[in-house]
Structure formats: structure tokens, C-alpha cells
Design a protein around this motif. Sequence first.
Motif, PDB file in Angstrom:
ATOM      1  N   GLU A  13      60.038  -9.133  -1.522  1.00  0.00           N
ATOM      2  CA  GLU A  13      61.436  -9.534  -1.340  1.00  0.00           C
ATOM      3  C   GLU A  13      61.774  -9.951   0.089  1.00  0.00           C
ATOM      4  O   GLU A  13      62.374 -11.019   0.305  1.00  0.00           O
ATOM      5  CB  GLU A  13      62.381  -8.418  -1.803  1.00  0.00           C
ATOM      6  CG  GLU A  13      63.850  -8.764  -1.606  1.00  0.00           C
ATOM      7  CD  GLU A  13      64.768  -7.570  -1.836  1.00  0.00           C
ATOM      8  OE1 GLU A  13      65.965  -7.697  -1.532  1.00  0.00           O
ATOM      9  OE2 GLU A  13      64.284  -6.518  -2.307  1.00  0.00           O
ATOM     10  N   PRO A  14      61.439  -9.148   1.116  1.00  0.00           N
ATOM     11  CA  PRO A  14      61.823  -9.561   2.486  1.00  0.00           C
ATOM     12  C   PRO A  14      61.246 -10.913   2.875  1.00  0.00           C
ATOM     13  O   PRO A  14      61.938 -11.733   3.508  1.00  0.00           O
ATOM     14  CB  PRO A  14      61.253  -8.432   3.355  1.00  0.00           C
ATOM     15  CG  PRO A  14      61.129  -7.257   2.439  1.00  0.00           C
ATOM     16  CD  PRO A  14      60.763  -7.845   1.110  1.00  0.00           C
ATOM     17  N   ARG A  17      63.050 -13.800   0.988  1.00  0.00           N
ATOM     18  CA  ARG A  17      64.356 -14.079   1.606  1.00  0.00           C
ATOM     19  C   ARG A  17      64.199 -14.809   2.936  1.00  0.00           C
ATOM     20  O   ARG A  17      64.856 -15.823   3.184  1.00  0.00           O
ATOM     21  CB  ARG A  17      65.106 -12.772   1.840  1.00  0.00           C
ATOM     22  CG  ARG A  17      65.612 -12.076   0.598  1.00  0.00           C
ATOM     23  CD  ARG A  17      66.259 -10.753   1.016  1.00  0.00           C
ATOM     24  NE  ARG A  17      66.743 -10.001  -0.097  1.00  0.00           N
ATOM     25  CZ  ARG A  17      67.941 -10.177  -0.665  1.00  0.00           C
ATOM     26  NH1 ARG A  17      68.756 -11.104  -0.191  1.00  0.00           N
ATOM     27  NH2 ARG A  17      68.323  -9.434  -1.679  1.00  0.00           N
ATOM     28  N   PHE A  21      65.356 -18.598   3.803  1.00  0.00           N
ATOM     29  CA  PHE A  21      66.426 -18.758   4.800  1.00  0.00           C
ATOM     30  C   PHE A  21      65.970 -19.651   5.953  1.00  0.00           C
ATOM     31  O   PHE A  21      66.641 -20.625   6.304  1.00  0.00           O
ATOM     32  CB  PHE A  21      66.848 -17.389   5.321  1.00  0.00           C
ATOM     33  CG  PHE A  21      67.823 -17.441   6.468  1.00  0.00           C
ATOM     34  CD1 PHE A  21      69.178 -17.616   6.231  1.00  0.00           C
ATOM     35  CD2 PHE A  21      67.373 -17.315   7.769  1.00  0.00           C
ATOM     36  CE1 PHE A  21      70.083 -17.671   7.289  1.00  0.00           C
ATOM     37  CE2 PHE A  21      68.275 -17.371   8.835  1.00  0.00           C
ATOM     38  CZ  PHE A  21      69.629 -17.546   8.599  1.00  0.00           C
ATOM     39  N   THR A  59      73.430  -8.901   9.836  1.00  0.00           N
ATOM     40  CA  THR A  59      72.187  -8.406   9.245  1.00  0.00           C
ATOM     41  C   THR A  59      71.954  -6.943   9.592  1.00  0.00           C
ATOM     42  O   THR A  59      71.583  -6.131   8.731  1.00  0.00           O
ATOM     43  CB  THR A  59      70.995  -9.261   9.727  1.00  0.00           C
ATOM     44  OG1 THR A  59      71.236 -10.630   9.378  1.00  0.00           O
ATOM     45  CG2 THR A  59      69.699  -8.801   9.100  1.00  0.00           C
ATOM     46  N   LEU A 168      67.824 -11.217  -6.989  1.00  0.00           N
ATOM     47  CA  LEU A 168      67.076 -11.819  -5.883  1.00  0.00           C
ATOM     48  C   LEU A 168      67.176 -13.340  -5.924  1.00  0.00           C
ATOM     49  O   LEU A 168      67.448 -13.983  -4.903  1.00  0.00           O
ATOM     50  CB  LEU A 168      65.612 -11.379  -5.941  1.00  0.00           C
ATOM     51  CG  LEU A 168      64.684 -12.009  -4.894  1.00  0.00           C
ATOM     52  CD1 LEU A 168      65.184 -11.744  -3.481  1.00  0.00           C
ATOM     53  CD2 LEU A 168      63.253 -11.494  -5.075  1.00  0.00           C
ATOM     54  N   GLU A 171      70.691 -14.432  -4.856  1.00  0.00           N
ATOM     55  CA  GLU A 171      70.976 -14.305  -3.424  1.00  0.00           C
ATOM     56  C   GLU A 171      70.256 -15.379  -2.615  1.00  0.00           C
ATOM     57  O   GLU A 171      70.815 -15.919  -1.656  1.00  0.00           O
ATOM     58  CB  GLU A 171      70.600 -12.905  -2.946  1.00  0.00           C
ATOM     59  CG  GLU A 171      71.532 -11.829  -3.509  1.00  0.00           C
ATOM     60  CD  GLU A 171      71.387 -10.502  -2.820  1.00  0.00           C
ATOM     61  OE1 GLU A 171      70.243 -10.133  -2.486  1.00  0.00           O
ATOM     62  OE2 GLU A 171      72.415  -9.827  -2.617  1.00  0.00           O
ATOM     63  N   VAL A 172      69.031 -15.713  -3.013  1.00  0.00           N
ATOM     64  CA  VAL A 172      68.312 -16.793  -2.331  1.00  0.00           C
ATOM     65  C   VAL A 172      69.018 -18.127  -2.580  1.00  0.00           C
ATOM     66  O   VAL A 172      69.220 -18.932  -1.654  1.00  0.00           O
ATOM     67  CB  VAL A 172      66.844 -16.848  -2.798  1.00  0.00           C
ATOM     68  CG1 VAL A 172      66.157 -18.115  -2.293  1.00  0.00           C
ATOM     69  CG2 VAL A 172      66.086 -15.612  -2.314  1.00  0.00           C
ATOM     70  N   ASN A 175      72.391 -18.336  -0.556  1.00  0.00           N
ATOM     71  CA  ASN A 175      72.200 -18.654   0.860  1.00  0.00           C
ATOM     72  C   ASN A 175      71.774 -20.106   1.046  1.00  0.00           C
ATOM     73  O   ASN A 175      72.272 -20.807   1.940  1.00  0.00           O
ATOM     74  CB  ASN A 175      71.150 -17.723   1.470  1.00  0.00           C
ATOM     75  CG  ASN A 175      71.679 -16.332   1.710  1.00  0.00           C
ATOM     76  OD1 ASN A 175      72.877 -16.148   1.900  1.00  0.00           O
ATOM     77  ND2 ASN A 175      70.810 -15.340   1.700  1.00  0.00           N
TER      78      ASN A 175
END
Length: 283
Positions: A13-14, A17, A21, A59, A168, A171-172, A175
Motif C-alpha cells: 500500500e505505501p 500510494r 502520487f 501527511t 485503496l 484513494e489513489v 488523488n
Amino acid sequence: MMSEFDAFLLGHEPWVRLSAFAGVLAAMAVWETLVPRRRRAIPRARRWPGNLGIVVIDTLVLRVAFPTAAVGLALLAEAQGWGLLNTVTLPHWGAVILAVLALDLAIYLQHVLFHAVPALWRLHRVHHADLEFDVTTALRFHPVEILLSMGLKMAAVAAIGAPPVAVLVFEVLLNACAMFNHGNVRLNGAVDRRLQRVLVTPDMHRVHHSVIRNETNSNFGFCLSWWDRLLGTYRPQPAAGHEGMVIGLEQFRDPRELRLDRLLLQPLRGPTGPYPVNRDGEA
């Protein structure tokens, strides 16, 4: 049951993202440089430190306040059987699509709420007070608004029973779409019109950043354009045209207001103003 692909995405996940981003931010910054929609009156060096600085603060605040964030809550909801989609039998792909659509509608409604309640508008106007409109405007939100938004999003995730991978993915997408539709980029008119049938484009969302109040209170969508069309908040063009329109608010026109310290204190300064939905006059 979670597929191997879902497990891979959630297990990384990190990186998912961060790579999405950074990739979209870099691509939009280059696109804005090569094919800008509007001439830039204020240099990036004057605006970007405040806009990017507030992202760093946001953040850090989110990491402290919500260590597991929305995906973690979705995993818990799935395990406990919370939420609508965890009580019905659907194909996994169908549940993911429905969850993404429902979350996008929830973000649209949340956005309207932050324009309708004067106290919330004080927080949200930090986003609108930018004197230019580019990819970093998409990232410029007060930390208190970010905390409230995350709380509302997590409530929506639990109520919907959204699959973790849907959260997930959403949210991606959110953004990426936000950075795209805040871009100072030029699209072919026919391409823009076709895209607007489904997605919020830069020309569509730029209207929302007009200094004119009726235009500010339109085009609330971030990803799908359907909600504005269905709920009567769609406005196709700014009255002055995209090159002639004024970006920002009637308040906070001094370029010094672009500094990070002033952005953080802005909700406490000055009158609420007439921008909240159905509000006249100042308080």
C-alpha cells in the motif's frame, strides 16, 4: 475472498500510494510547463513552498491521528461484517465498483457540506484562496480540514462496507483525479467535452475556483462528473472565459497570503465572507 492481486496491492500500500502520487504530480508539473491553459502571473517559487509545505504537515498529522487510515478500517469492517456491502452477496468486482462509486458520491456531498457550513468554509477557503490554479492547488488543504475529511471518509467506508482494495483504489484515483483536474493544462476542446461526460476535467473544475460566488458554488465533483449533472450543480463555463476569469476569493488577495504560516492561521482571520452556500453578507 481476497485475490492474489488484491493481497499484492494491500501488501504494498505505501508504495502504491507514493508511486502514484509522485508520478501524477511530476507528469502534471511537466504538462503545465509545456502546454499551459492560462498564463502564470505568480511564479511557482512564490506559491509552491506554501502549497507543498502544507502537504507535509497534513501527511504527518494524518499519520499521528489515523495510523491505520481508511484501508485499515475497511479490513476491520470486512472481518466484523459491518456495512451494507458486507451484508449482501455480490461478485467481488461488483462490490469494488459499487464501493468506488459510493465513495465518490460521499466525497462530492462532503465537498458541498464544506461550502454550506460557515465554520467548515473557514477551513475549506484555504484551498480556494490560492491566487493561481495548478496541480499544487489540489494539495492545499488546511490540516484540520484534512482530519475532518478523513473522519467523514472513514464513516462512509464503514457504512458502505467497502472492500479494502476498493478503498485503496478509490484513494489513489481521488488523488490522481484531483491533481489532474486542478492542472493548468490545455486540452483539445472536443476531447475535454467527451471526457466531461464521465470525468471532472481541468476546465470543468477551474470554474469552481472562480472569484465569482455562483461559480465557486458549482462543479463540486473531484473524480466523476455525474454528481454535479444529476444534482444540479454543474456549470459548463465561467462567465469571463477561462483566460479572463479571476482565480481565488474576494478576500486574501495579497500575495503574502501564500506563505505557509498565513495559510495555517487563515481560518482564524477575517470575516467568513459571503461564499458559503445560500449566505449573503459577511460575519
